[in-house]
Design a protein around this motif. Structure first.
Motif, PDB file in Angstrom:
ATOM      1  N   LYS B  42       0.829  -1.210   0.000  1.00  9.90           N
ATOM      2  CA  LYS B  42       0.000   0.000   0.000  1.00  9.90           C
ATOM      3  C   LYS B  42       0.860   1.256   0.000  1.00  9.90           C
ATOM      4  N   THR B  43       1.846   1.272   0.902  1.00  4.39           N
ATOM      5  CA  THR B  43       2.702   2.452   0.982  1.00  4.39           C
ATOM      6  C   THR B  43       3.548   2.598  -0.272  1.00  4.39           C
ATOM      7  N   PHE B  46       1.521   4.232  -2.791  1.00  3.31           N
ATOM      8  CA  PHE B  46       1.494   5.670  -2.480  1.00  3.31           C
ATOM      9  C   PHE B  46       2.753   6.353  -2.988  1.00  3.31           C
ATOM     10  N   ILE B  49       2.603   6.792  -6.677  1.00  2.00           N
ATOM     11  CA  ILE B  49       1.699   7.852  -7.125  1.00  2.00           C
ATOM     12  C   ILE B  49       2.295   9.224  -6.825  1.00  2.00           C
ATOM     13  N   SER B  50       2.929   9.342  -5.639  1.00  2.00           N
ATOM     14  CA  SER B  50       3.478  10.645  -5.270  1.00  2.00           C
ATOM     15  C   SER B  50       4.908  10.802  -5.763  1.00  2.00           C
ATOM     16  N   ILE B  80      -0.970  17.400  -5.974  1.00  2.00           N
ATOM     17  CA  ILE B  80      -1.044  16.144  -5.239  1.00  2.00           C
ATOM     18  C   ILE B  80      -0.161  16.291  -4.007  1.00  2.00           C
ATOM     19  N   ARG B  82       0.944  14.333  -0.159  1.00  2.00           N
ATOM     20  CA  ARG B  82       0.793  13.107   0.620  1.00  2.00           C
ATOM     21  C   ARG B  82       1.222  13.344   2.068  1.00  2.00           C
ATOM     22  N   LEU B 159      -3.227  12.326  -0.421  1.00  2.00           N
ATOM     23  CA  LEU B 159      -2.937  10.924  -0.129  1.00  2.00           C
ATOM     24  C   LEU B 159      -2.674  10.781   1.363  1.00  2.00           C
ATOM     25  N   ASP B 161      -1.747   8.440   4.438  1.00  2.00           N
ATOM     26  CA  ASP B 161      -1.179   7.136   4.751  1.00  2.00           C
ATOM     27  C   ASP B 161      -1.359   6.841   6.240  1.00  2.00           C
ATOM     28  N   ILE B 190      -7.258   9.795  -1.342  1.00  2.00           N
ATOM     29  CA  ILE B 190      -6.955   8.362  -1.334  1.00  2.00           C
ATOM     30  C   ILE B 190      -6.436   8.062   0.061  1.00  2.00           C
TER      31      ILE B 190
END
Lengths: 336, 243
Positions: B42-43, B46, B49-50, B80, B82, B159, B161, B190
């Motif tokens: 998952k991370t 992330f 994406i970032s 964007i 995070r 984003l 986390d 997200i």
């Protein structure tokens, strides 16, 4: 009161040549002010941006050699060298930063250390250009120390005020963010590479200027003096640590203390040992007097240990703590 | 054209495939949940994406623009932002300075950045701590600072986390409220979260991954009833299905 302290100090510094009429004291003050500039240069890259640097000597030396070579090789006035020395140092800082800023923390520090040492060797070996170990000797422009004093004072004011202004703007916030956490800074839209380069170039510029000023003031340089690791690079770090890492007036305080301490040891505690030796006529004291003048490094070591233990933010950073130790503090009202 | 689209994202670390061929589409204005067991990637997703990592293969499109492999700091300017799972406050700066530093990504003027920071802190409910050192905040407020800082960059896509990890029930309740408030501002979110209560309540859609592979996508209801998800992650005890 605390607000006016820098202003009072500034006025005292401006009128100093009227009070301190003897050349020895003027020379000491010029050294102090030079260290203010070098310390400030170190502080902006290491203290504010967090990229610890052992490279002060590299930029100091390049600045000094720029001024020296303008006179020695080009036959121009070394003052032209002073004018361009900052730019020459930026020309060095640019490719250097470009390559080495991909390293972080201690690895970057080691590269800066290498830079100074490499340049020292180049200056020593490239005899046809620099004269090697013989060094460069130029004729000083003024006999009096007063013009030099005001020039270095102007540079010191310019650098300290410049850093103060910068730290209040976007650049300052970005420098601090990079110091605290590079990845977080990057995620906040900060181009860390660019701002580290900016910080290094500012540092290189003012350190180079003071190097050139050293050349025109002293009239003599050799690689061992201006590219010295412990007399320039380490000393710059000590000035920063003692005064206060990341504080604006830290290097000012640090410079006074470090130059003072160095002189204190060099003169054998202001002649105390010599006097004691003459009075007591004891062999031990005479031997001690001989060695104490070279023991300033020991003094630095003890001072740094004490500062790190008791004032980890330096004298300026922990000013409240120092005051609190002498004046019992009134109970602070709890703010809600 | 989707708001954010990841196409066949793959990331290898040496011999390990952290993310393998994951595709997802996020629509504007929704809260998109990402779940999966520990180490599912998952991370890493992330980070892809970032742009903290560059994918081994695959592309990321943001508002139709290919942003694969773009510099990390440029992502922020595109809109964007995070937060980090392990919070990363700028410790020796005050909370206010943390947020101002973030706000500078939208303006060059100090006064404007200050206004932006104050406004964001009020929105996120951190104003009462503005003069505290960020390093001295308790974990709940650090997580909040993380969100506040991200919000100060005025993102269109946020984003998050594991924003609620390590929070007590009251704090999680506040976190849910804040996330909804942010969504109501028009920010697409997200979110990665292990706390099922949070993720199932706030997400519009959920994407589940396990060992780097997509295993399910749909509404919270659909995903929580998916046998693959129950086997890989939720467990038999998670009995929320009506079917």
């Amino acid at each position: 009161m605390k607000k006016y302290l820098p202003l009072i100090l500034l006025i005292l510094l401006i009128i100093f040549p009227l009070i301190g009429r003897d050349d020895y004291h003027r020379h000491l003050m010029i050294l102090v002010l030079m260290w203010v500039v070098i310390g400030t240069g170190w502080n902006i890259i290491a203290g504010c941006t967090g990229q610890v640097s052992f490279g002060a000597s590299a930029f100091f030396g390049v600045g000094a050699y720029t001024a020296g070579l303008f006179s020695f090789k080009l036959g121009l006035s070394p003052w032209w060298g002073l004018a361009v020395s900052g730019l020459v140092c930026m020309a060095l800082a640019f490719p250097f930063g470009w390559i080495s800023f991909r390293l972080r923390g201690p690895y970057f520090a080691l590269v800066t250390l290498a830079l100074g040492e490499i340049l020292r060797h180049i200056a020593t070996v490239w005899e046809s250009l620099t004269g090697g170990m013989v060094g460069i000797l130029i004729v000083q422009t003024y006999v009096s120390k007063v013009p030099y004093y005001y020039m270095v004072l102007a540079l010191a004011i310019l650098s300290v005020v410049g850093v103060k202004v910068i730290m209040g703007t976007k650049w300052g916030y970005y420098f601090l963010s990079i110091r605290e956490d590079q990845d977080a800074a990057e995620s906040l839209g900060i181009n860390t590479q660019f701002y580290k380069m900016l910080s290094l170039n500012i540092s290189a510029f003012i350190t180079g200027m003071v190097g050139a000023l050293y050349m025109v003031y002293m009239g003599f340089i050799d690689p061992k003096v201006v590219f010295s690791l412990h007399d320039i690079s380490i000393m710059a770090i000590l000035v920063g640590i003692v005064g206060g890492v990341g504080t604006i007036y830290g290097p000012v305080v640090g410079a006074f203390i470090m130059v003072g301490l160095q002189e204190f040891f060099r003169t054998g505690f202001f002649g105390l040992f010599k006097w004691l030796g003459a009075v007591t006529d004891a062999q031990a004291v005479k031997v001690a007097a001989k060695y104490v003048s070279e023991a300033h490094v020991l003094g630095f070591g003890i001072l740094v240990v004490l500062v790190i233990l008791y004032l980890p933010n330096g004298i300026v950073g922990d000013w409240g703590k120092i005051i609190g130790a002498f004046i019992p503090r009134r109970k602070k009202e709890v703010q809600r | 054209m989707s708001f954010l689209e990841a196409k066949h994202l793959t990331k290898h670390f040496g011999g390990l495939t952290a993310v393998g061929n994951v595709s997802l589409k996020v629509e504007q204005g929704e809260i998109f949940g990402l779940i999966g067991p520990n180490g599912a990637g998952k991370t890493t997703l992330f980070n892809l994406i970032s742009s903290f990592h560059i994918p081994t293969s695959g592309q990321v499109f943001f508002k139709g623009r290919n942003i694969t492999g773009i510099k990390t700091h440029k992502i922020c300017k595109l809109g964007i932002c995070r937060t980090f799972q392990v919070v990363r406050p700028l410790r020796r700066m005050t909370v206010l300075d943390n947020v101002i530093a973030a706000a500078f990504s939208r303006t060059n003027s100090k006064a404007r950045a200050y206004d932006l920071a104050m406004e964001t802190m009020e929105f996120c409910g951190l104003l009462h701590r503005k003069d505290a050192l960020a390093g001295g905040l308790p974990i709940g407020e650090r997580k909040r600072l993380e969100i506040t800082r991200a919000m100060a960059t005025r993102p269109e896509l946020l984003l998050l986390d594991e924003t609620a990890a390590g929070l007590n029930p009251t704090e999680s309740e506040l976190a849910i409220k804040l996330i909804k408030k942010i969504r109501d501002r028009g920010v697409t979110i997200i979110i990665v979260e292990h706390n099922m209560k949070i993720i199932m309540t706030i997400s519009d859609r959920i994407h589940a991954i396990s060992f780097g592979q997509s295993i399910a996508e749909g509404t919270p209801q659909e995903v929580s009833c998916n046998p693959a998800v129950i086997e890989a992650y939720l467990g038999e005890e998670y009995d929320q299905c009506l079917t």
